[in-house]
Design an enzyme around this catalytic site. Structure first.
Site, short mmCIF file in Angstrom:
data_model
loop_
_atom_site.label_atom_id
_atom_site.label_comp_id
_atom_site.label_asym_id
_atom_site.label_seq_id
_atom_site.Cartn_x
_atom_site.Cartn_y
_atom_site.Cartn_z
N GLU A 69 105.38 57.96 55.83
CA GLU A 69 104.75 57.56 54.57
C GLU A 69 103.24 57.38 54.69
O GLU A 69 102.58 56.98 53.73
CB GLU A 69 105.40 56.28 54.03
CG GLU A 69 106.91 56.37 53.81
CD GLU A 69 107.32 57.42 52.76
OE1 GLU A 69 106.44 57.94 52.05
OE2 GLU A 69 108.52 57.73 52.66
N TYR A 119 112.48 53.77 46.51
CA TYR A 119 112.51 54.06 45.07
C TYR A 119 112.17 55.51 44.78
O TYR A 119 112.18 55.92 43.61
CB TYR A 119 111.47 53.16 44.35
CG TYR A 119 110.06 53.43 44.87
CD1 TYR A 119 109.55 52.73 45.96
CD2 TYR A 119 109.28 54.44 44.33
CE1 TYR A 119 108.30 53.01 46.47
CE2 TYR A 119 108.02 54.73 44.84
CZ TYR A 119 107.54 54.01 45.91
OH TYR A 119 106.29 54.32 46.42
N GLY A 120 111.83 56.29 45.81
CA GLY A 120 111.32 57.64 45.59
C GLY A 120 112.17 58.70 46.27
O GLY A 120 113.39 58.73 46.11
N THR A 121 111.49 59.53 47.05
CA THR A 121 112.17 60.68 47.66
C THR A 121 113.16 60.29 48.76
O THR A 121 113.92 61.13 49.22
CB THR A 121 111.14 61.67 48.24
OG1 THR A 121 110.39 61.01 49.26
CG2 THR A 121 110.21 62.18 47.16
N LEU A 122 113.15 59.00 49.16
CA LEU A 122 114.10 58.57 50.20
C LEU A 122 115.43 58.11 49.62
O LEU A 122 116.39 57.86 50.36
CB LEU A 122 113.49 57.42 51.03
CG LEU A 122 112.30 57.78 51.92
CD1 LEU A 122 111.66 56.50 52.48
CD2 LEU A 122 112.72 58.69 53.08
N1 PCA Z 1 109.18 57.69 49.73
C1 PCA Z 1 109.24 56.28 49.69
C2 PCA Z 1 108.02 55.89 48.95
C3 PCA Z 1 107.83 57.00 47.99
C4 PCA Z 1 108.58 58.12 48.60
O1 PCA Z 1 108.74 59.22 48.14
C5 PCA Z 1 110.48 55.85 48.94
O2 PCA Z 1 111.33 56.69 48.60
O3 PCA Z 1 110.60 54.66 48.65
#
Ligand code: PCA
Length: 153
Positions: free
Chosen positions: A87, A12-15
């Site tokens: 992470e 949900y984030g930077t990935l």
């Molecule tokens: N990386 C993981 C968790 C938060 C982040 O930046 C993601 O993208 O889900």
């Protein structure tokens, strides 16, 4: 082809696609990843951007925040290990199970699935009161651009 064990992970984030760490899932040195579908959590959670590096965190507080949008990938054991390390599991995030509703797939729309997610209970007391987002974008209107590992000092 040999049988390879794959695990579903919801990001949900930077990935996510288009975000600063997406490329790490497609670096074959880290293992394998394959996109399955877009999805959103069936429960609400606070997705906040916190800390001096503007890192997105899904706070493990179901019932607060919004239904969070992201993407489901299947990853091999090598990639899962890489992601756990990247992470900072279990101190920064914990890898937990989340229930999801598939979105935007003709065949799978509305289907409920489970996947792992990097969420956290290790948050600062003020984080639950931060602005929460339905969908993360490092370059969003919030102006809280993610500081990449390389950019930190
Ligand atoms: N990386 C993981 C968790 C938060 C982040 O930046 C993601 O993208 O889900």
């Amino acid at each position: 082809m040999s049988f390879v064990h794959m695990t579903r992970v919801f990001v949900y984030g930077t990935l996510k696609k288009g975000q600063p760490n997406y490329y790490r899932m497609f670096d074959s040195a880290n293992g394998k990843a394959e996109f399955l579908s877009s999805a959103r959590t069936t429960q609400t959670y606070p997705l906040v951007i916190a800390g001096q590096h503007n890192i997105p965190f899904l706070l493990n507080i179901p019932g607060k925040g919004q239904r969070v949008h992201g993407e489901i990938y299947k990853v091999d054991d090598q990639m899962l290990k890489f992601l756990d390390g990247f992470e900072g599991v279990p101190t920064m995030y914990q890898r937990t199970v989340v229930e999801l509703e598939v979105v935007g797939e003709r065949a799978g729309e509305g289907k409920v699935e489970e996947a792992f997610v990097y969420s956290t209970t290790a948050y600062q007391p003020e984080w639950p009161s931060l602005t929460n987002y339905e969908s993360y974008d490092s370059h969003g209107d919030h102006g809280l651009e993610y500081a990449t590992r390389e950019a930190r000092d």
